[in-house]
Design a protein around this motif. Structure first.
Motif, mmCIF file in Angstrom:
data_model
loop_
_atom_site.group_PDB
_atom_site.id
_atom_site.type_symbol
_atom_site.label_atom_id
_atom_site.label_comp_id
_atom_site.label_asym_id
_atom_site.label_seq_id
_atom_site.Cartn_x
_atom_site.Cartn_y
_atom_site.Cartn_z
ATOM 1 N N ILE A 95 8.830 -3.256 -0.100
ATOM 2 C CA ILE A 95 8.535 -4.371 0.592
ATOM 3 C C ILE A 95 10.028 -5.068 0.804
ATOM 4 C CG2 ILE A 95 9.175 -5.107 -2.192
ATOM 5 C CD1 ILE A 95 7.374 -6.711 -1.970
ATOM 6 N N ALA A 96 10.278 -6.425 1.174
ATOM 7 C CA ALA A 96 11.026 -7.013 1.866
ATOM 8 C C ALA A 96 10.715 -8.306 1.831
ATOM 9 C CB ALA A 96 11.380 -6.571 3.361
ATOM 10 N N CYS A 97 12.093 -9.277 2.239
ATOM 11 C CA CYS A 97 11.307 -10.255 2.301
ATOM 12 C C CYS A 97 12.636 -10.773 3.865
ATOM 13 C CB CYS A 97 12.705 -11.355 1.449
ATOM 14 S SG CYS A 97 12.478 -11.334 -0.240
ATOM 15 N N ALA A 98 11.745 -11.829 4.537
ATOM 16 C CA ALA A 98 12.257 -12.120 5.765
ATOM 17 C C ALA A 98 11.978 -13.561 6.630
ATOM 18 C CB ALA A 98 10.118 -12.172 7.189
ATOM 19 N N THR A 99 12.092 -13.322 7.365
ATOM 20 C CA THR A 99 12.669 -14.994 8.023
ATOM 21 C C THR A 99 11.990 -15.364 9.315
ATOM 22 O OG1 THR A 99 14.600 -14.281 10.303
ATOM 23 C CG2 THR A 99 15.469 -14.548 7.362
ATOM 24 N N GLY A 100 11.444 -16.451 9.617
ATOM 25 C CA GLY A 100 10.497 -16.961 10.475
ATOM 26 C C GLY A 100 9.134 -17.181 10.230
ATOM 27 N N ASP A 101 8.164 -17.172 10.985
ATOM 28 C CA ASP A 101 7.156 -17.488 10.642
ATOM 29 C C ASP A 101 6.353 -16.908 8.560
ATOM 30 O OD1 ASP A 101 7.225 -19.072 12.855
ATOM 31 O OD2 ASP A 101 5.594 -17.665 13.669
ATOM 32 N N LYS A 102 6.417 -15.188 8.702
ATOM 33 C CA LYS A 102 6.581 -14.867 7.827
ATOM 34 C C LYS A 102 7.176 -14.874 6.691
ATOM 35 C CE LYS A 102 2.256 -14.139 10.371
ATOM 36 N NZ LYS A 102 2.325 -15.528 10.555
ATOM 37 N N ASP A 103 6.577 -14.385 5.299
ATOM 38 C CA ASP A 103 7.943 -15.177 4.707
ATOM 39 C C ASP A 103 8.252 -13.484 3.966
ATOM 40 O OD1 ASP A 103 8.565 -17.907 4.537
ATOM 41 O OD2 ASP A 103 6.252 -17.572 3.513
ATOM 42 N N ILE A 104 7.475 -12.647 3.939
ATOM 43 C CA ILE A 104 7.842 -11.451 2.986
ATOM 44 C C ILE A 104 6.497 -10.611 4.148
ATOM 45 C CG2 ILE A 104 6.735 -9.883 0.586
ATOM 46 C CD1 ILE A 104 6.644 -12.928 -0.759
ATOM 47 N N LEU A 105 7.215 -9.035 3.965
ATOM 48 C CA LEU A 105 6.407 -8.082 5.019
ATOM 49 C C LEU A 105 5.819 -6.698 3.894
ATOM 50 C CD1 LEU A 105 5.943 -6.655 7.400
ATOM 51 C CD2 LEU A 105 7.725 -5.817 7.221
ATOM 52 N N ILE A 106 5.347 -6.013 3.283
ATOM 53 C CA ILE A 106 5.195 -5.528 2.846
ATOM 54 C C ILE A 106 4.255 -4.134 3.109
ATOM 55 C CG2 ILE A 106 4.884 -6.755 0.641
ATOM 56 C CD1 ILE A 106 1.448 -6.510 0.294
ATOM 57 N N SER A 107 4.236 -3.067 2.978
ATOM 58 C CA SER A 107 3.779 -2.081 3.151
ATOM 59 C C SER A 107 2.609 -1.401 2.143
ATOM 60 C CB SER A 107 4.231 -0.593 4.153
ATOM 61 O OG SER A 107 5.565 -0.665 5.030
ATOM 62 N N ILE A 108 1.701 -1.212 2.752
ATOM 63 C CA ILE A 108 0.405 -0.926 1.803
ATOM 64 C C ILE A 108 0.161 0.627 1.956
ATOM 65 C CG2 ILE A 108 -1.921 -1.393 1.086
ATOM 66 C CD1 ILE A 108 -1.446 -4.176 1.205
ATOM 67 N N ARG A 109 -0.175 1.862 0.894
ATOM 68 C CA ARG A 109 -0.810 2.816 1.043
ATOM 69 C C ARG A 109 -2.217 2.806 0.333
ATOM 70 N NH1 ARG A 109 -0.097 6.793 4.338
ATOM 71 N NH2 ARG A 109 2.316 6.830 5.138
ATOM 72 N N ALA A 110 -3.128 3.569 0.986
ATOM 73 C CA ALA A 110 -4.789 3.409 0.272
ATOM 74 C C ALA A 110 -5.266 4.592 0.260
ATOM 75 C CB ALA A 110 -5.597 1.737 0.785
ATOM 76 N N ARG A 111 -6.193 4.971 0.020
ATOM 77 C CA ARG A 111 -7.118 6.076 0.132
ATOM 78 C C ARG A 111 -8.003 5.779 1.063
ATOM 79 N NH1 ARG A 111 -7.054 6.971 -5.695
ATOM 80 N NH2 ARG A 111 -7.669 5.078 -6.010
ATOM 81 N N ASN A 112 -8.599 4.914 1.056
ATOM 82 C CA ASN A 112 -9.617 4.267 2.248
ATOM 83 C C ASN A 112 -8.902 3.039 2.694
ATOM 84 O OD1 ASN A 112 -11.218 3.236 0.806
ATOM 85 N ND2 ASN A 112 -11.657 5.151 -0.081
ATOM 86 N N ILE A 113 -10.127 1.962 4.069
ATOM 87 C CA ILE A 113 -10.023 1.138 4.912
ATOM 88 C C ILE A 113 -10.478 0.223 3.424
ATOM 89 C CG2 ILE A 113 -11.189 -0.553 6.460
ATOM 90 C CD1 ILE A 113 -8.946 1.055 7.649
ATOM 91 N N LYS A 114 -11.369 0.193 2.726
ATOM 92 C CA LYS A 114 -12.351 -0.239 1.943
ATOM 93 C C LYS A 114 -11.681 -0.485 0.513
ATOM 94 C CE LYS A 114 -16.661 -0.969 -1.690
ATOM 95 N NZ LYS A 114 -15.344 -1.770 -2.596
ATOM 96 N N GLU A 115 -10.535 0.166 0.486
ATOM 97 C CA GLU A 115 -10.011 0.373 -1.035
ATOM 98 C C GLU A 115 -8.109 -0.749 -0.354
ATOM 99 O OE1 GLU A 115 -6.037 3.212 -2.811
ATOM 100 O OE2 GLU A 115 -8.526 3.465 -3.337
#
Length: 171
Positions: A95-115
């Motif tokens: 997770i990181a705070c950003a500048t520009g049009d988006k405020d926050i960037l996160i990376s997510i790990r999941a077992r599958n697309i539905k999750e």
């Protein structure tokens, strides 16, 4: 403030490749350095917070094969509070705070697309203050933070390239 020298960077590169490598093995690979010197350097690098020794979970090996980045827009004035709230979710690996049009960037790990979908839509989408999300599936990961090295630490000669398997060839 301690500044790592070329020997320190060689040691770090070898530990990046195998964090359990012994001081004796590192010394053997570096040739003209004793195991005691290597151990002392590792201790100094650790004491100064330059390196840490820890286990890094390989998400794919434990069933978390889906990786996605999500850009999040939040209500004005709530970026830091929202980022701290999001940090409590175990699905979020970065997770990181950003500048520009988006405020926050996160990376997510999941077992599958539905999750992944359920987390983004049902969890993130229902947090008060989240205005918009934009999700990108990342089907191919090339380099991670776990193996990052500063630019320029191996520019001396090609012999050093063999010490850093993460350095692209031909540089």
């Amino acid at each position: 403030m301690y500044q790592p020298d070329k020997l320190d960077w060689k040691i770090i590169a070898l530990l990046n490749d195998d964090g359990r490598m012994s001081s004796a093995e590192i010394a053997r690979r570096l040739r003209n350095v004793s195991a005691r010197t290597v151990k002392n350097r590792i201790d100094i690098l650790t004491e100064h917070g330059i390196i840490k020794s820890r286990a890094i979970v390989n998400p794919e090996k434990v069933g978390y094969c889906v990786l996605a980045d999500v850009f999040i827009e939040v209500d004005p004035g709530n970026v830091r509070r929202m980022a701290e709230t999001l940090a409590g979710y175990p699905q979020i690996s970065y997770i990181a705070c950003a500048t520009g049009d988006k405020d926050i960037l996160i990376s997510i790990r999941a077992r599958n697309i539905k999750e992944l979908y359920d987390f983004v839509i049902e969890v993130l989408g229902n947090i008060p203050g989240v205005r918009h999300t934009e999700t990108y599936l990342l089907p191919l990961k090339i380099k991670t933070m776990a193996t990052w090295m500063p630019p320029g630490v191996f520019e001396e000669d090609d012999a050093e390239a063999s010490l850093n398997p993460h350095r692209p060839s031909g540089e």
